[in-house]
Design an enzyme around this catalytic site. Structure first.
Site, PDB file in Angstrom:
ATOM      1  N   GLY A 100     -10.408   9.253   2.259  1.00 56.29           N
ATOM      2  CA  GLY A 100     -10.899  10.445   2.625  1.00 56.29           C
ATOM      3  C   GLY A 100     -11.985  10.752   1.610  1.00 56.29           C
ATOM      4  O   GLY A 100     -12.772  11.949   1.979  1.00 56.29           O
ATOM      5  N   ARG A 125     -12.828   3.882   5.853  1.00 54.47           N
ATOM      6  CA  ARG A 125     -13.931   4.777   5.925  1.00 54.47           C
ATOM      7  C   ARG A 125     -15.150   4.523   5.013  1.00 54.47           C
ATOM      8  O   ARG A 125     -16.068   4.676   5.315  1.00 54.47           O
ATOM      9  CB  ARG A 125     -13.486   6.342   5.896  1.00 54.47           C
ATOM     10  CG  ARG A 125     -12.680   6.610   7.184  1.00 54.47           C
ATOM     11  CD  ARG A 125     -11.739   7.771   6.932  1.00 54.47           C
ATOM     12  NE  ARG A 125     -10.413   7.456   6.011  1.00 54.47           N
ATOM     13  CZ  ARG A 125      -9.576   8.354   5.670  1.00 54.47           C
ATOM     14  NH1 ARG A 125      -9.626   9.547   6.160  1.00 54.47           N
ATOM     15  NH2 ARG A 125      -8.589   7.750   5.078  1.00 54.47           N
ATOM     16  N   LYS A 152      -2.426  -1.890  -3.011  1.00 53.39           N
ATOM     17  CA  LYS A 152      -3.749  -1.110  -2.593  1.00 53.39           C
ATOM     18  C   LYS A 152      -2.984   0.301  -2.855  1.00 53.39           C
ATOM     19  O   LYS A 152      -2.374   0.871  -2.084  1.00 53.39           O
ATOM     20  CB  LYS A 152      -3.618  -1.599  -1.115  1.00 53.39           C
ATOM     21  CG  LYS A 152      -4.667  -0.408  -0.468  1.00 53.39           C
ATOM     22  CD  LYS A 152      -5.062  -1.068   0.895  1.00 53.39           C
ATOM     23  CE  LYS A 152      -6.039   0.146   1.606  1.00 53.39           C
ATOM     24  NZ  LYS A 152      -6.668  -0.712   2.855  1.00 53.39           N
ATOM     25  N   GLU A 212       0.841  -1.255   0.035  1.00 52.13           N
ATOM     26  CA  GLU A 212      -0.022   0.117   0.049  1.00 52.13           C
ATOM     27  C   GLU A 212       0.894   1.273  -0.056  1.00 52.13           C
ATOM     28  O   GLU A 212       1.275   1.807   1.004  1.00 52.13           O
ATOM     29  CB  GLU A 212      -0.940   0.100   1.050  1.00 52.13           C
ATOM     30  CG  GLU A 212      -1.967   1.107   1.358  1.00 52.13           C
ATOM     31  CD  GLU A 212      -2.772   1.393   2.444  1.00 52.13           C
ATOM     32  OE1 GLU A 212      -2.825   0.234   3.150  1.00 52.13           O
ATOM     33  OE2 GLU A 212      -3.588   2.189   2.453  1.00 52.13           O
TER      34      GLU A 212
HETATM   35  P1  13P Z   1      -9.431   4.257   3.980  1.00 49.43           P
HETATM   36  O1  13P Z   1     -10.216   3.352   3.236  1.00 49.43           O
HETATM   37  O2  13P Z   1     -10.177   4.764   5.201  1.00 49.43           O
HETATM   38  O3  13P Z   1      -8.418   5.283   3.397  1.00 49.43           O
HETATM   39  O4  13P Z   1      -8.508   3.323   4.810  1.00 49.43           O
HETATM   40  C1  13P Z   1      -8.161   2.487   4.292  1.00 49.43           C
HETATM   41  C2  13P Z   1      -6.808   1.769   4.666  1.00 49.43           C
HETATM   42  O5  13P Z   1      -6.407   0.571   5.156  1.00 49.43           O
HETATM   43  C3  13P Z   1      -5.735   2.729   5.036  1.00 49.43           C
HETATM   44  O6  13P Z   1      -4.374   2.222   5.400  1.00 49.43           O
END
Ligand code: 13P
Length: 338
Positions: free
Chosen positions: A260, A289, A216, A174
């Site tokens: 966000g 989120r 990701k 990620e």
């Molecule tokens: P968000 O989808 O809230 O950005 O979180 C995903 C996530 O795992 C960030 O590391």
């Protein structure tokens, strides 16, 4: 199951990943926003309610957990990893130790957690995890991200991924280019290009088998303060173009973070991306989120109203499941609200 099949199962058409791996500090922020006390009982209560929801079976291929959660036993009987497995999803675990200040750069971070990782991975495997996550963070500003931040974070991501595959789990890689700032969509495109290129250089150097990984990334989107708003089609076109140019075709699955964006925005943009997806990548969501905001609100109204919390979560999971196939429509949101 071999790593390639695990990765494909996590990102199967119609399904995506639930990122429920908020650290104790991050969940504290989320609970504060709904006036819920940040204690273990409440964290378990919220999470087991989501993992026991009916939409898990059809729409969720994997769940990312935090260290505390993977060790918990639900009040329903099974442990958390058992509950997730019963729902047909794969349990996963966040293994990084967070983004810390990068020495030599005034305002950037390096994600830590490599020391002792081999031993921790063994324990997580024994607890039921079959995939992991490590998040690197890049900020866009006049002078950022620096080459130092891009190189250091890519190196750490690749060393993490190599250790995870050695432990027979799938690493989610990620690299998150943050939405904060007033930069335009092209700036996000060029920075994400640099970041992805460096990540794949390092992954190759560390001999990571890309067929057993999931990427990701962020979508290609203007900064949250940018005056030029982009529509979903423009975001989708730029995102697909960036992935095609910079992600090797061996990577089986790409699962976006919501970063966000609002719940509806993240659903709409994923849907548009899949409508025009002419690649062989399985493209889906790995939202925190984006999947949990409405359910969290319901939890804040009444923690014991399981039905309402699950209704909110089921709806978002279904909407995003449709988006992972490019079959979502705005009218489905209204139908359900009515
Ligand atoms: P968000 O989808 O809230 O950005 O979180 C995903 C996530 O795992 C960030 O590391």
């Amino acid at each position: 199951m071999d790593l390639n099949n695990i990765a494909k199962k996590m990102c199967a058409k119609g399904k995506g990943i639930l990122a429920a791996d908020e650290s104790t500090g991050t969940i504290a922020k989320r609970f504060k926003s709904i006036n819920v006390e940040n204690i273990e009982k409440n964290r378990l209560g919220f999470r087991q309610t989501l993992f026991n929801s009916s939409a898990m079976k059809d729409c969720i291929g994997g769940v990312i957990l935090f260290d505390e959660t993977i060790r918990q036993k639900t009040t329903l009987g099974p442990t958390i990893p058992e509950l997730i497995t019963q729902q047909g999803a794969i349990p996963g675990i966040k293994v990084d130790k967070g983004a810390k200040q990068l020495a030599g750069s005034t305002d950037e971070t390096i994600t830590e957690g490599l020391d002792g990782l081999r031993e921790r991975l063994k324990e997580y495997y024994d607890l039921g995890a079959r995939f992991t996550k490590w998040r690197a963070v890049y900020k866009i500003d006049k002078n950022f991200p620096s080459a130092q931040s891009i190189k250091s974070n890519a190196h750490a991501l690749a060393r993490y991924a190599a250790l995870v595959q050695e432990a027979k789990m799938v690493p989610i890689v990620e690299p998150e280019v943050l939405m904060d700032g007033d930069h335009n969509i092209m700036k996000c495109y060029t920075v994400t290009t640099d970041v992805l290129n460096e990540c794949y250089n390092e992954l190759e150097l560390q001999k990571v088998d890309l067929k057993g990984t999931v990427l990701k990334p962020n979508m290609i989107i203007p900064g949250s303060e940018c005056k030029d708003k982009s529509n979903a089609l423009e975001i989708a076109k730029k995102t697909i173009e960036c992935l095609k140019k910079n992600v090797p075709t061996d990577v089986p699955g790409i699962a976006f973070l919501s970063g966000g964006q609002s719940e509806i925005e993240s659903t709409r943009n994923l849907n548009e991306i899949n409508k025009i997806n002419d690649t062989n990548f399985l493209i889906t969501f790995s939202y925190g989120r984006g999947l949990q905001a409405s359910a969290l609100k319901e939890f804040g109204k009444n923690q014991n109203n399981i039905e309402n919390i699950q209704k909110a979560f089921n709806h978002r999971a279904k909407m995003n499941g449709l988006s992972s196939k490019g079959e979502w429509a705005e009218s489905l949101e209204k139908d359900s609200a009515a």
